[in-house]
Design a protein around this motif. Structure first.
Motif, PDB file in Angstrom:
ATOM      1  N   UNK A 102     -10.225 -14.047   4.816  1.00  0.00           N
ATOM      2  CA  UNK A 102      -9.966 -14.219   6.353  1.00  0.00           C
ATOM      3  C   UNK A 102     -10.968 -13.850   6.918  1.00  0.00           C
ATOM      4  N   UNK A 134       2.603   2.386  14.293  1.00  0.00           N
ATOM      5  CA  UNK A 134       3.203   1.947  12.972  1.00  0.00           C
ATOM      6  C   UNK A 134       4.619   1.155  13.169  1.00  0.00           C
ATOM      7  N   UNK A 135       5.358   1.442  14.325  1.00  0.00           N
ATOM      8  CA  UNK A 135       6.618   0.555  14.442  1.00  0.00           C
ATOM      9  C   UNK A 135       6.522  -0.576  15.211  1.00  0.00           C
ATOM     10  N   UNK A 184      -2.093   3.738   4.724  1.00  0.00           N
ATOM     11  CA  UNK A 184      -1.974   2.712   3.582  1.00  0.00           C
ATOM     12  C   UNK A 184      -2.867   3.247   2.381  1.00  0.00           C
ATOM     13  N   UNK A 236       3.570  -4.120  13.169  1.00  0.00           N
ATOM     14  CA  UNK A 236       3.693  -4.995  12.052  1.00  0.00           C
ATOM     15  C   UNK A 236       2.877  -4.804  10.739  1.00  0.00           C
ATOM     16  N   UNK A 237       1.809  -3.754  11.232  1.00  0.00           N
ATOM     17  CA  UNK A 237       1.185  -3.411   9.975  1.00  0.00           C
ATOM     18  C   UNK A 237       0.618  -4.560   9.000  1.00  0.00           C
ATOM     19  N   UNK A 238       0.220  -5.514   9.450  1.00  0.00           N
ATOM     20  CA  UNK A 238      -0.530  -6.578   8.782  1.00  0.00           C
ATOM     21  C   UNK A 238      -2.038  -6.714   8.671  1.00  0.00           C
ATOM     22  N   UNK A 239      -2.384  -6.463   7.366  1.00  0.00           N
ATOM     23  CA  UNK A 239      -4.088  -6.457   7.303  1.00  0.00           C
ATOM     24  C   UNK A 239      -4.692  -7.507   7.914  1.00  0.00           C
ATOM     25  N   UNK A 240      -5.667  -7.335   8.587  1.00  0.00           N
ATOM     26  CA  UNK A 240      -6.773  -8.397   8.967  1.00  0.00           C
ATOM     27  C   UNK A 240      -5.967  -9.011  10.517  1.00  0.00           C
ATOM     28  N   UNK A 241      -4.918  -8.488  10.772  1.00  0.00           N
ATOM     29  CA  UNK A 241      -4.108  -8.928  11.918  1.00  0.00           C
ATOM     30  C   UNK A 241      -3.564  -7.656  12.706  1.00  0.00           C
ATOM     31  N   UNK A 248       0.856  -1.082   0.061  1.00  0.00           N
ATOM     32  CA  UNK A 248      -0.051  -0.132   0.068  1.00  0.00           C
ATOM     33  C   UNK A 248       0.897   1.364   0.114  1.00  0.00           C
ATOM     34  N   UNK A 249       2.116   1.058   0.670  1.00  0.00           N
ATOM     35  CA  UNK A 249       2.769   2.174   0.710  1.00  0.00           C
ATOM     36  C   UNK A 249       4.134   2.389  -0.152  1.00  0.00           C
ATOM     37  N   UNK A 265       5.095  -6.708  16.763  1.00  0.00           N
ATOM     38  CA  UNK A 265       4.540  -7.102  15.506  1.00  0.00           C
ATOM     39  C   UNK A 265       3.472  -8.122  15.941  1.00  0.00           C
ATOM     40  N   UNK A 290      -3.195  -4.427  11.907  1.00  0.00           N
ATOM     41  CA  UNK A 290      -3.254  -3.015  11.169  1.00  0.00           C
ATOM     42  C   UNK A 290      -4.315  -2.242  11.833  1.00  0.00           C
ATOM     43  N   UNK A 317      11.894  -9.121  18.640  1.00  0.00           N
ATOM     44  CA  UNK A 317      12.155 -10.374  18.430  1.00  0.00           C
ATOM     45  C   UNK A 317      13.723 -10.833  18.510  1.00  0.00           C
ATOM     46  N   UNK A 318      14.498  -9.911  18.348  1.00  0.00           N
ATOM     47  CA  UNK A 318      15.826 -10.100  18.434  1.00  0.00           C
ATOM     48  C   UNK A 318      16.422  -9.597  19.833  1.00  0.00           C
ATOM     49  N   UNK A 341      -0.619  -8.047  18.682  1.00  0.00           N
ATOM     50  CA  UNK A 341      -1.558  -6.998  19.188  1.00  0.00           C
ATOM     51  C   UNK A 341      -1.059  -6.767  20.604  1.00  0.00           C
ATOM     52  N   UNK A 354      10.335  -1.439  20.384  1.00  0.00           N
ATOM     53  CA  UNK A 354      10.917  -2.561  19.642  1.00  0.00           C
ATOM     54  C   UNK A 354      12.270  -2.924  20.077  1.00  0.00           C
ATOM     55  N   UNK A 384      18.123  -4.685  12.809  1.00  0.00           N
ATOM     56  CA  UNK A 384      17.432  -5.242  14.032  1.00  0.00           C
ATOM     57  C   UNK A 384      17.211  -6.710  14.126  1.00  0.00           C
ATOM     58  N   UNK A 385      17.941  -7.475  13.116  1.00  0.00           N
ATOM     59  CA  UNK A 385      17.875  -8.863  13.190  1.00  0.00           C
ATOM     60  C   UNK A 385      16.529  -9.546  13.062  1.00  0.00           C
ATOM     61  N   UNK A 422       2.211 -14.835   2.709  1.00  0.00           N
ATOM     62  CA  UNK A 422       2.061 -13.580   3.425  1.00  0.00           C
ATOM     63  C   UNK A 422       1.930 -13.880   5.063  1.00  0.00           C
ATOM     64  N   UNK A 479       6.372 -11.587   9.053  1.00  0.00           N
ATOM     65  CA  UNK A 479       6.409 -10.707  10.497  1.00  0.00           C
ATOM     66  C   UNK A 479       6.361  -9.455  10.552  1.00  0.00           C
ATOM     67  N   UNK A 480       6.538  -8.568   9.711  1.00  0.00           N
ATOM     68  CA  UNK A 480       6.361  -7.243   9.819  1.00  0.00           C
ATOM     69  C   UNK A 480       6.377  -6.569   8.236  1.00  0.00           C
ATOM     70  N   UNK A 481       5.456  -5.587   8.194  1.00  0.00           N
ATOM     71  CA  UNK A 481       5.295  -4.884   6.710  1.00  0.00           C
ATOM     72  C   UNK A 481       5.859  -3.467   6.982  1.00  0.00           C
ATOM     73  N   UNK A 517      -7.039 -11.458   2.056  1.00  0.00           N
ATOM     74  CA  UNK A 517      -7.266 -10.836   3.499  1.00  0.00           C
ATOM     75  C   UNK A 517      -8.621 -10.671   3.529  1.00  0.00           C
TER      76      UNK A 517
END
Lengths: 346, 280
Positions: free
Chosen positions: A344, B220-221, B239, B224-229, A159-160, B142, B231, B125-126, B144, B120, A220-221, A200, A204-206, A341
Motif C-alpha cells: 500500500x 491505542x483505544x 507492536x 484502531x491500530x491498523x498498519x498503514x492506516x 503483533x501483540x 478507529x 497505527x 460506532x455503536x 484518524x 470510544x 461495545x457492539x 484486512x 474495523x479495529x485491531x 501493507x
C-alpha cells in the motif's frame, strides 16, 4: 509546619517499612506444603483459576496428603513467554501456541524434549470460528464472507496477540490449502494474499488481545463478525452471554501447549508436583473440566470425554508446514501478511 | 515557562551546596540521561544498516508520518482555541469562571486510558453520536480524526496555561495607546497583543506537540491500530516489542526520542533568543 512535615515523613517511612515487612512475610518459605508458580496465557484463566487448580489441589492431597498452593500469573501468550524467557521463574508454562513455547526452548528454560509425551505437549484443542450478530444479518458462513463489502470484521493485532495469529492462520490456511489442491500441489500465493488483503480491508479495529476483541464485539457492539476461538464463545455461553457463531467448513485446529520450566523447578525443587500437574491437565478429569469451559479434548476418540462436532475440512499447523515455517511465510519481513501493507503506497 | 533564574550566586560553594548540587545532578543523570543513553547505545549497536532498515520499513515510516501529522493538526487547533480560552479567562468576568478555570486542568488528572474509553463511549460506532455521524459518512473512532480528538484532550491545558499568566501580567497601556491612536480591536490584538503572547503560545504549542508524539494510552483505544492506516509510532513500537522485533522497536523509538528532543531544544533556543531580544 516543620513538625507536620516531619510527621508526614515519619508516616511514609512507617508505611514503607510496613509494606516491605508485609511482602517479606507472604513470600517467605512455606514449610507446610508445595508451591507451583503458574505462567499462563490469559484465555485459560477462568478454567484454571475456578476449576482446574482446585481439582488438582484435591487430587494432590488425596495422592500425597500434602497441600499445594498456586501462584498464578496470566498474561498475553507472547508477553508471558518473553517474561519467562527473561527470568520470570514460573514452574509450569501454559501458552497459546508452539511458536511461543519454542522461545522458551531457545532461552534454555524448557527442555527441547518438552513435546515428547502422548499428547505431543498439547493440553487443549479448539477451532477458529466466526462469531456474528443475532440472526446472522450479513449471512456469514465462511472466510470469504469476511471479505464481502460492508462487513465489519474484528480480530486482534497479530503483533501483540497469539490469538490473532491463530485467527489469521486459519484464513490463510484455508485459502492456501484450497489453492494448493486446485493447483495440483502448487498454491497460488497471490490469490491467498488477495483474500488476506480484502479481509484486512474490512477490519474495523485491531485490539491488543483476543479478549479485548471479544468485548469490543459483544459489549461495545463494534463490527459484524469477530474471528475468535470456539472456547472463547463457549465461555461466554457458560457465563450466560451467548454469541451466535459459525464454524467454517475448512478451519484450523488450535493446539495449545504446556510444559514444565526446567530452570524454575530446579531452583524451587518442585519438579515432582509440577510434573504431576502437567499430567493432570491431560488426564480424563482434567480434560473434562477443560471441556466444560469450552476447550476440545486433546483425545477426540476417548468415549469418556464430551464430543465436539468436527468441521469437514479441519487442518492443523503441521498441514501448513509447522509454526516456524508459517511465522516466516506469513508474518516475516517478506511474509504474505506483512506484504499486504508494504504494497500500500501512501 | 520563562526560565527560573538562580537565586544564589555561583561563588557560594560550601560543602552542603556542593553535595546538594552533586546529588541533584546525579539524580538527573540517573533518572533521565542514563535510560536515554541505554536506548541510544542498544539501538545503534547492531550497526547502521540494521538501524536504517528498521527506520525505513514502510510501516514504520507511515506510523511516523501519521504521528507527526496528527500532532500538527492538534497543535493548530490547540493554539487557536487555547489562546482564545486564556483570553476569555483573563479578560472577562462571568458566572462559572472559577469552575471553568478548574476544569481546564482536568485532562492532566484523567488517566489516558480512561480518556480513550470516554471517547470510544461517546463517538464509538455503536454510540448515539457515532451512529448519527456514521449516517453522514463520518467515522471518528478507529480512524484518524479519533487520534486527533484524543491528542486534543490530553494536551488541552498546555497552551491555555502558558498564555494565561503572560496575559495576566500584560501591560495594558500599549493596547490602550493603540486604541487611542484609532486602531481597531482586531488590529490592536494582531499588532500589539499577539507579538507579546507569541513566545508563550509557542511554548504551549511545543509542549503539546512533544506530549502528542508519545501519547499511547488513549490512542491505542481510539485509533484502531491498523498498519498503514491508524497505527501511530508509539503503537508501532509496542507492536514490534510484543512480536519480538526488538531492533525495530528500538530504532524507531530512537527516532521518536530525537524528534522530542529536537522540539525541546528548539523551544529552549527560541526562548533564549526572545529573552535576549527583549533585553532581559
Amino acid at each position: 509546619m516543620k513538625t507536620r512535615v516531619q510527621g508526614l515523613a515519619f508516616f511514609f517511612l512507617a508505611l514503607g517499612v510496613g509494606l516491605v515487612a508485609g511482602c517479606g512475610g507472604s513470600s517467605g518459605p512455606d514449610a507446610s506444603g508445595d508451591v507451583i508458580k503458574l505462567g499462563a496465557y490469559s484465555v485459560v484463566r477462568e478454567a484454571f483459576h475456578d476449576a482446574l487448580i482446585p481439582a488438582f489441589q484435591e487430587h494432590w492431597k488425596q495422592k500425597t496428603g500434602r497441600v499445594v498452593r498456586f501462584e498464578e500469573s496470566y498474561n498475553a501468550s507472547g508477553a508471558q513467554a518473553r517474561a519467562i524467557a527473561s527470568g520470570f521463574d514460573a514452574d509450569v508454562a501454559i501458552l497459546s501456541h508452539t511458536g511461543d513455547m519454542n522461545q522458551l526452548v531457545e532461552a534454555k528454560r524448557v527442555s527441547p524434549d518438552w513435546a515428547k509425551n502422548p499428547t505431543g505437549g498439547i493440553v487443549t484443542h479448539s477451532v477458529v470460528v466466526i462469531g456474528h450478530r443475532e440472526g446472522n444479518p450479513k449471512a456469514i458462513a465462511d472466510w470469504s464472507d469476511l471479505a464481502k463489502p460492508g462487513v465489519g470484521v474484528l480480530y486482534p493485532d497479530p503483533k501483540t496477540s497469539g490469538g490473532a495469529r491463530w485467527n489469521i492462520n486459519a484464513i490463510y490456511g484455508s485459502a492456501y490449502l484450497a489453492s494448493k489442491a486446485a493447483g495440483g500441489g502448487t498454491p497460488d500465493l497471490a490469490a491467498v494474499a488477495d483474500l488476506l488483503k480484502r479481509v484486512q480491508a474490512n477490519v474495523v479495529n485491531m485490539d491488543a488481545s483476543g479478549r479485548q476483541s471479544m468485548s469490543s464485539f459483544s459489549e461495545r457492539g463494534i463490527g459484524d463478525a469477530v474471528v475468535t476461538y470456539e472456547n472463547e464463545i463457549l465461555l461466554r455461553k457458560r457465563e450466560g452471554k451467548p454469541i451466535e457463531y459459525v464454524v467454517p467448513e475448512a478451519t484450523l485446529l488450535i493446539e495449545s501447549p504446556a510444559a514444565v520450566v526446567d530452570s524454575s523447578v530446579e531452583k524451587h525443587k518442585n519438579r515432582e508436583v509440577a510434573t504431576e500437574f502437567l499430567a493432570f491437565l491431560t488426564s480424563v478429569e482434567g480434560q473434562k473440566i477443560l471441556a466444560s469451559y469450552g476447550f476440545r479434548p486433546v483425545d477426540q476418540t476417548s468415549p469418556l470425554l464430551p464430543e465436539f462436532p468436527k468441521p469437514a475440512k479441519l487442518f492443523t499447523m503441521a498441514d501448513l508446514g509447522g509454526w516456524d515455517e508459517v511465522q516466516t511465510a506469513v508474518y516475516g519481513p517478506k511474509g504474505l501478511w506483512t506484504s499486504i501493507f508494504s504494497d500500500q503506497g501512501k | 515557562m520563562a526560565s527560573v533564574e538562580t537565586t544564589r550566586s555561583g561563588g557560594d560553594t560550601g560543602l552542603p551546596d556542593l553535595v546538594l548540587r552533586g546529588m541533584t545532578l546525579g539524580y538527573l543523570g540517573w533518572m533521565v540521561v542514563l535510560p536515554i543513553i541505554a536506548l541510544g547505545f542498544q539501538s545503534l549497536v547492531a550497526g547502521p544498516q540494521a538501524f536504517l532498515d528498521a527506520v525505513l520499513d514502510p510501516q514504520a515510516v507511515h506510523a511516523l508520518k501519521l504521528t507527526v501529522v496528527t500532532a500538527l493538526v492538534m497543535v493548530v487547533i490547540n493554539v487557536v482555541m487555547g489562546t482564545a480560552t486564556a483570553w476569555v479567562l483573563v479578560r472577562y468576568e462571568f458566572p462559572g469562571k472559577k469552575v471553568m478555570n478548574a476544569l481546564i486542568d482536568l485532562p492532566f488528572a484523567v488517566p489516558t486510558v480512561v480518556t480513550g474509553l470516554m471517547l470510544v463511549l461517546l463517538y464509538g460506532p455503536s454510540s448515539v453520536l457515532g451512529t448519527i455521524l456514521g449516517t453522514y459518512g463520518f467515522s471518528v473512532i478507529y480512524s484518524q480524526p479519533g487520534i486527533v480528538l484524543a491528542l486534543l484532550f490530553v494536551s488541552y491545558p498546555f497552551v491555555i496555561r502558558s498564555v494565561q499568566p503572560v496575559l495576566l501580567e500584560l501591560d495594558r497601556a500599549e493596547e490602550e495607546a493603540a486604541a487611542t491612536m484609532g486602531a481597531s480591536g482586531w488590529l490592536t490584538f494582531w499588532r500589539v497583543t499577539l507579538p507579546t503572547l507569541a513566545p508563550a503560545i509557542f511554548t504551549g504549542a511545543a509542549l503539546s506537540f512533544g506530549r502528542a508524539l508519545g501519547e499511547f494510552g488513549s490512542v491505542i483505544l481510539v485509533a484502531g491500530n491498523q498498519p498503514m492506516k491508524t497505527k501511530t509510532t508509539p503503537l508501532y513500537v509496542f507492536g514490534e516489542i510484543e512480536s519480538g522485533n526488538k531492533q525495530g522497536a528500538m530504532a524507531v523509538s530512537l527516532v521518536l526520542l530525537a524528534l522530542s528532543l529536537g522540539v525541546l531544544i528548539s523551544l529552549n533556543l527560541y526562548q533564549r533568543r526572545w529573552s535576549l531580544e527583549d533585553g532581559k
